[in-house]
Design a protein around this motif. Structure first.
Motif, short mmCIF file in Angstrom:
data_model
loop_
_atom_site.label_atom_id
_atom_site.label_comp_id
_atom_site.label_asym_id
_atom_site.label_seq_id
_atom_site.Cartn_x
_atom_site.Cartn_y
_atom_site.Cartn_z
N HIS A 17 -6.09 10.41 1.91
CA HIS A 17 -5.72 11.63 1.58
C HIS A 17 -4.27 11.60 1.05
O HIS A 17 -4.00 12.83 0.40
N THR A 18 -3.48 10.77 1.24
CA THR A 18 -2.19 10.57 0.60
C THR A 18 -2.20 10.21 -0.62
O THR A 18 -1.42 10.65 -1.49
N ALA A 19 -3.03 8.99 -1.06
CA ALA A 19 -3.18 8.74 -2.41
C ALA A 19 -4.00 9.21 -3.29
O ALA A 19 -3.71 9.42 -4.43
N GLY A 20 -4.91 10.12 -2.77
CA GLY A 20 -5.94 10.82 -3.41
C GLY A 20 -5.48 11.93 -4.32
O GLY A 20 -5.67 11.82 -5.81
N THR A 44 -8.86 7.83 -17.16
CA THR A 44 -9.00 8.34 -15.51
C THR A 44 -8.56 7.13 -14.55
O THR A 44 -8.78 6.04 -14.85
N VAL A 45 -8.11 7.42 -13.49
CA VAL A 45 -7.46 6.54 -12.63
C VAL A 45 -8.40 6.65 -11.35
O VAL A 45 -8.47 7.72 -10.60
N THR A 46 -8.77 5.57 -10.78
CA THR A 46 -9.70 5.88 -9.54
C THR A 46 -9.04 4.82 -8.59
O THR A 46 -8.73 3.63 -8.81
N ALA A 47 -8.78 5.29 -7.39
CA ALA A 47 -8.04 4.71 -6.37
C ALA A 47 -9.11 4.04 -5.56
O ALA A 47 -10.16 4.55 -5.01
N LEU A 48 -8.76 2.79 -5.27
CA LEU A 48 -9.97 2.15 -4.18
C LEU A 48 -8.99 1.32 -3.19
O LEU A 48 -8.00 0.75 -3.32
N VAL A 94 0.83 -1.19 -0.11
CA VAL A 94 0.08 0.06 0.17
C VAL A 94 0.93 1.24 -0.03
O VAL A 94 0.38 2.48 -0.63
N ALA A 95 2.02 1.33 0.60
CA ALA A 95 3.16 2.46 0.45
C ALA A 95 3.47 2.67 -0.76
O ALA A 95 3.67 3.89 -0.99
N MET A 96 3.14 1.75 -1.82
CA MET A 96 3.81 1.92 -3.05
C MET A 96 2.64 2.55 -4.09
O MET A 96 2.70 2.89 -5.29
N LEU A 97 1.30 2.66 -3.42
CA LEU A 97 0.28 2.88 -4.24
C LEU A 97 0.24 4.29 -4.97
O LEU A 97 -0.09 4.32 -6.07
N PRO A 98 0.60 5.30 -4.25
CA PRO A 98 0.95 6.65 -4.86
C PRO A 98 1.81 6.71 -6.19
O PRO A 98 1.70 6.97 -7.43
#
Length: 66
Positions: free
Chosen positions: A58-61, A42-46, A25-29
């Motif tokens: 709010h970090t990945a958003g 478009t990219v949607t983060a889930l 999860v730390a690599m998600l951004p």
């Protein structure tokens, strides 16, 4: 064009990027940024609740469209 070097317009649809709470999860951004660099869609983060405890949404958003 090769599969190793896709063009920026390789995909123009909607791309979901998700994490269920693994250590990755730390690599998600970084992953979302890579998706945005190689597509015009478009990219949607889930994220699951467990993932959100490791990486606040709010970090990945800011890296995603949604």
């Amino acid at each position: 064009m090769t599969s190793d070097n896709p063009s920026p317009s390789a995909f123009g649809g909607r791309l979901p990027a998700g994490d269920s709470g693994s250590a990755a999860v730390a690599m998600l951004p970084t992953y979302i940024s890579a998706l945005r660099n190689t597509s015009t869609g478009t990219v949607t983060a889930l994220m699951t609740h467990i993932a959100a405890t490791s990486l606040p949404p709010h970090t990945a958003g800011p890296f995603a469209d949604q």
